[in-house]
Design an enzyme around this catalytic site. Structure first.
Site, PDB file in Angstrom:
ATOM      1  N   HIS A 173      39.182  37.415 -26.451  1.00 53.53           N
ATOM      2  CA  HIS A 173      39.458  37.575 -25.016  1.00 53.53           C
ATOM      3  C   HIS A 173      40.105  36.348 -24.392  1.00 53.53           C
ATOM      4  CE1 HIS A 173      37.265  41.416 -24.390  1.00 53.53           C
ATOM      5  NE2 HIS A 173      36.724  41.056 -25.537  1.00 53.53           N
ATOM      6  N   ASP A 181      44.750  31.275 -18.885  1.00 51.54           N
ATOM      7  CA  ASP A 181      43.769  32.362 -18.837  1.00 51.54           C
ATOM      8  C   ASP A 181      44.166  33.416 -19.858  1.00 51.54           C
ATOM      9  OD1 ASP A 181      41.590  33.783 -17.870  1.00 51.54           O
ATOM     10  OD2 ASP A 181      42.165  33.522 -15.772  1.00 51.54           O
TER      11      ASP A 181
HETATM   12  C1  GDG Z   1      37.440  36.326 -20.389  1.00 51.11           C
HETATM   13  C2  GDG Z   1      38.768  35.583 -20.359  1.00 51.11           C
HETATM   14  C3  GDG Z   1      39.887  37.692 -19.723  1.00 51.11           C
HETATM   15  C4  GDG Z   1      33.897  37.353 -10.452  1.00 51.11           C
HETATM   16  N1  GDG Z   1      33.184  36.973  -9.405  1.00 51.11           N
HETATM   17  C5  GDG Z   1      32.318  37.963  -9.139  1.00 51.11           C
HETATM   18  C6  GDG Z   1      32.540  38.985 -10.034  1.00 51.11           C
HETATM   19  N2  GDG Z   1      33.521  38.579 -10.835  1.00 51.11           N
HETATM   20  C7  GDG Z   1      34.103  39.363 -11.945  1.00 51.11           C
HETATM   21  C8  GDG Z   1      35.498  39.814 -11.626  1.00 51.11           C
HETATM   22  C9  GDG Z   1      36.092  39.959 -13.003  1.00 51.11           C
HETATM   23  C10 GDG Z   1      35.319  38.938 -13.824  1.00 51.11           C
HETATM   24  O1  GDG Z   1      34.198  38.561 -13.091  1.00 51.11           O
HETATM   25  C11 GDG Z   1      36.134  37.704 -14.116  1.00 51.11           C
HETATM   26  O2  GDG Z   1      37.303  38.082 -14.766  1.00 51.11           O
HETATM   27  P1  GDG Z   1      38.041  37.218 -15.877  1.00 51.11           P
HETATM   28  O3  GDG Z   1      39.306  37.877 -16.212  1.00 51.11           O
HETATM   29  O4  GDG Z   1      38.111  35.812 -15.427  1.00 51.11           O
HETATM   30  O5  GDG Z   1      37.067  37.446 -17.114  1.00 51.11           O
HETATM   31  P2  GDG Z   1      35.976  36.595 -17.938  1.00 51.11           P
HETATM   32  O6  GDG Z   1      34.994  37.594 -18.395  1.00 51.11           O
HETATM   33  O7  GDG Z   1      35.385  35.520 -17.167  1.00 51.11           O
HETATM   34  O8  GDG Z   1      36.770  35.962 -19.171  1.00 51.11           O
HETATM   35  C12 GDG Z   1      39.726  36.232 -19.379  1.00 51.11           C
HETATM   36  C13 GDG Z   1      38.548  38.381 -19.844  1.00 51.11           C
HETATM   37  O9  GDG Z   1      37.667  37.695 -20.730  1.00 51.11           O
HETATM   38  C14 GDG Z   1      38.696  39.804 -20.346  1.00 51.11           C
HETATM   39  O10 GDG Z   1      39.189  39.845 -21.644  1.00 51.11           O
HETATM   40  O11 GDG Z   1      40.617  38.305 -18.680  1.00 51.11           O
HETATM   41  O12 GDG Z   1      40.974  35.584 -19.434  1.00 51.11           O
HETATM   42  O13 GDG Z   1      38.550  34.227 -19.982  1.00 51.11           O
HETATM   43  O14 GDG Z   1      35.862  41.239 -13.513  1.00 51.11           O
HETATM   44  O15 GDG Z   1      35.438  40.995 -10.896  1.00 51.11           O
HETATM   45  N3  GDG Z   1      31.850  40.150 -10.027  1.00 51.11           N
HETATM   46  C15 GDG Z   1      30.893  40.289  -9.077  1.00 51.11           C
HETATM   47  N4  GDG Z   1      30.621  39.302  -8.190  1.00 51.11           N
HETATM   48  C16 GDG Z   1      31.302  38.146  -8.171  1.00 51.11           C
HETATM   49  O16 GDG Z   1      31.014  37.282  -7.356  1.00 51.11           O
HETATM   50  N5  GDG Z   1      30.197  41.430  -9.020  1.00 51.11           N
END
Ligand code: GDG
Length: 730
Positions: free
Chosen positions: A164, A371
């Site tokens: 990821h 990212d």
């Molecule tokens: C890896 C990779 C890749 C965030 N704040 C809150 C909240 N979120 C949710 C968002 C989103 C997720 O967290 C963050 O998305 P990312 O894309 O940064 O994903 P990660 O899981 O951290 O990281 C990344 C991903 O895997 C998927 O393959 O995109 O590049 O680093 O879904 O909505 N959700 C809630 N409250 C918050 O305050 N409920």
């Protein structure tokens, strides 16, 4: 019936122990939703850490039973395991390195040992559930060693792996002291997926240079198996986001926000606290924006959500202090009694609030320095059901590859972010609608469910293909059947490769003139009017003509560039150009200079670098270098780089033995026979009908129906065909 096992560091639940009672709450992430369609079915299962420590056998038993009801199985880890494996090797070694922050990397041998040990613990837990024919899908950088560990015990299992986070370029990856172990660990999978093609390229280049295995169209051939590498950009649960924003709860929350914040325009920024997210740069850009465009002061606010993460680690603590200071400075510099430039929240929010933030914001500012994908960018677009709103997105996020209708910026360029903010806040509505329509169409189509399906379908397809690529010896019984079919047939065609198939392999390609025995076989075969013999070779047409031109046989030279269909004339398969040769030749010359014993062969429409006479290791090493060098150079030149037996050949693309062979199959034949010994012959085997007898010389995996030991056995078989001798001894 094979089952599917999902494996990730964390289970899609969080375990909490309160008043000696353990309970679980489900995680609502996109991945959990997408994979729900898999692990919740039948005997399928999700294996991972439940987020809770215990040494108590009774508690373990309780956790096991509770999770079993949800088709999950826990891997128990100690606090020390988590410190060294998760916070240590995963998050302090791999995470910074893979996100291009080598200066933050901690190389600690103890972390590495624990990482290996924990991967083994996962392996053991999986083996308690898995059978040989099961499908196992492993997720992410915490479990890079697992595919090969599993392969050792389950050689026939179907193993997929998805990473990821980004895969860095070779120049960064090579810094890792355990680089080969990591790559060796990954390539045990049948299919390795990344978010973007760049990640795929970086990974393949590291495998080539570090492990010494080259790829052909994303396929790595490792001993008797194949590992496929491809990109699968992950989608989101589109419906969930587009419906949530229209729900009564979200609307109520938007109303409350509006009442609290006032009428000004809003920019949303949501991240986990991490140095890869480019947060200080983003805040500095917002500062500069307010400085450059004073009219926006009092009219626009930033909703700045920072989700706490790894905040016990010094590096993250320092980042938090820096961010706090920047927010304080900006609010102090521009804020008034009625207006706060930044609304700062250091916590996470329930899903409805998240949806309300997306719904209410005019602009989403997503500017990570690096990212893997970035789901926030996609979720924002899905939440814009009225299609109004602008996404500013970093080109360093995997999502930028798909979301080209966003305003794409370089996150290191603060002025570019300032300009993008201005452009976003002044963008006509019509343009916003147009851009978001395109973006939404993409995201709707490739949502999380289609991502799961595409990956799983590909994995199944690959496994089926791999099962076809087996070694099956043409035994006496089968030879007998072949000769009977040959004899019965009225019209027959034989496609015969030359070097390695009819002739032994020689270190001097000029010296493999056909001997009398071979000439006699070919003569006999071709003098029978029911037979058509087609010699199909990578050699140039002049050698073939000189050696075999007098025979009544058709020929294909240079892997399908030249055809001798109506004797005595040779013709080109298509209009081809050879102007590229003047550019490629000097490059090959530099490899000749650096690799004693190697030489260049010039053919009409291809150039070949031969290294069969070079010192073995040096030749292999240079060949790997040359392939990556050429692949990079030939990207836009309509050229292909072929790897044969101790040769690297550059030629016009779209030419192969399969395409050429098809020219002869416009007439029907009752009996089709094809024999070859290297990868270029696979293209020929691939286009022939199922009833054809396709034979690979040598016992390596092939899509041909059968394998035969060597050119010697091939000659014996052909002589038997030539004399129609069917008296094979039992
Ligand atoms: C890896 C990779 C890749 C965030 N704040 C809150 C909240 N979120 C949710 C968002 C989103 C997720 O967290 C963050 O998305 P990312 O894309 O940064 O994903 P990660 O899981 O951290 O990281 C990344 C991903 O895997 C998927 O393959 O995109 O590049 O680093 O879904 O909505 N959700 C809630 N409250 C918050 O305050 N409920």
């Amino acid at each position: 019936m094979p089952k599917t096992i999902i494996v990730s560091n964390r289970l899609p639940v969080s375990g909490i122990k309160k008043d000696n009672q353990i309970s679980f709450s489900p995680s609502a992430g996109g991945l959990a939703t997408g994979l729900g369609s898999i692990y919740k079915k039948g005997d399928n299962i999700w294996i991972g850490w439940p987020g809770i420590y215990t040494n108590e056998p009774s508690e373990k038993e309780h956790i096991n039973q509770e999770l079993q009801k949800e088709n999950m199985s826990p891997v128990f880890l100690s606090q020390e395991d988590i410190e060294k494996f998760y916070e240590g090797f995963s998050n302090s070694t791999l995470w910074p390195l893979f996100h291009y922050f080598p200066k933050y990397v901690v190389n600690d041998h103890e972390y590495w040992e624990t990482y290996q040990a924990v991967n083994s613990i996962f392996c053991e837990q999986i083996l308690k559930h898995a059978n040989q024919d099961d499908i196992i899908w492993v997720h992410d950088y915490q479990l890079l060693l697992l595919p090969t560990m599993l392969r050792k015990y389950l050689p026939d299992a179907t193993i997929g792996f998805f990473q990821h986070i980004p895969f860095p370029s070779y120049e960064i990856f090579r810094m890792l002291p355990w680089r080969s172990e990591i790559l060796e660990g990954m390539i045990g999978a049948d299919l390795i997926g990344f978010h973007t093609y760049d990640d795929v390229r970086h990974f393949l280049s590291s495998v080539s240079r570090i492990v010494g295995v080259d790829n052909k169209m994303g396929q790595l051939r490792i001993a008797d198996r194949v590992c496929n590498v491809d990109s699968f950009p992950m989608g989101i649960d589109y419906e969930k986001f587009s419906q949530a924003v229209q729900s009564a709860e979200t609307k109520k929350e938007i109303e409350n926000l509006r009442n609290g914040i006032g009428e000004q325009r809003l920019i949303i920024s949501i991240d986990r606290l991490d140095y890869s997210k480019g947060i200080p740069e983003r805040l500095k850009a917002f500062d500069k924006f307010l400085e450059t465009y004073p009219d926006f002061r009092g009219n626009v606010s930033l909703i700045f959500v920072l989700v706490p993460s790894r905040d016990k680690v010094a590096l993250y603590k320092e980042l938090k202090v820096e961010i706090d200071e920047l927010v304080g400075r900006i609010n102090g510099k521009y804020g008034s009694i009625n207006w706060s430039p930044i609304h700062y929240f250091y916590r996470s929010f329930p899903f409805t609030s998240l949806s309300a933030f997306y719904g209410i914001s005019d602009v989403a500012l997503v500017t990570p320095l690096r990212d893997g994908m970035n789901l926030v960018a996609k979720e924002y677009i899905a939440s814009k059901t009225d299609k109004k709103g602008v996404l500013i997105l970093s080109e360093m996020a995997g999502a930028a590859k798909e979301l080209s209708d966003a305003i794409i910026i370089n996150p290191n360029d603060i002025n570019a972010i300032v300009d993008a903010l201005h452009e976003a806040l002044t963008m006509p509505e019509q343009e916003q609608v147009l851009r978001n329509t395109n973006l939404q169409n993409i995201l709707k189509r490739y949502d999380i469910h289609s991502w799961v399906n595409v990956f799983m379908n590909r994995l199944h397809f690959i496994k089926e293909k791999e099962n076809e690529m087996k070694v099956r010896q043409l035994n006496i019984r089968l030879q007998k059947k072949l000769l009977e079919d040959f004899k019965k047939a009225e019209t027959r065609i034989l496609f015969l490769d030359y070097d390695g198939t009819l002739m032994p392999f020689s270190t001097n390609p000029g010296k493999v003139k056909p001997d009398d025995e071979l000439l006699e076989i070919l003569e006999k075969l071709s003098s029978n009017l029911q037979n058509k013999v087609v010699l199909i070779s990578g050699r140039n047409k002049d050698s073939l003509e000189e050696w075999l031109g007098h025979l009544n046989i058709d020929m294909i030279a240079e892997h399908g560039v030249w055809l001798k269909e109506s004797r005595p004339f040779w013709s080109l398969i298509d209009y081809l150009t050879d102007e590229w040769k003047s550019e490629i030749y000097p490059i090959l010359e530099t490899y000749v200079d650096r690799t004693p014993g190697s030489f260049i062969e010039t053919k009409d429409y291809s150039l070949v670098w031969h290294y069969r006479k070079a010192e073995r290791d040096l030749g292999e090493q240079r060949a790997r270098e040359l392939v990556s060098h050429l692949q990079y150079l030939t990207t836009n030149m309509q050229l292909q780089v072929l790897e044969g037996n101790k040769v690297i050949e550059v030629k016009n693309s779209g030419i192969n033995k399969g395409k050429a062979a098809l020219r002869w199959l416009q007439n029907p034949y009752d009996f089709i026979f094809a024999a070859g010994d290297d990868w270029t012959d696979e293209d020929m085997f691939d286009v022939l009908p199922d009833f054809a007898y396709t034979l690979k010389v040598g016992f390596s995996p092939t899509i041909a129906r059968y394998n035969i030991e060597s050119w010697r056995e091939m000659r014996l078989l052909l002589s038997a065909m030539a004399s129609e001798l069917v008296t094979i001894e039992k």
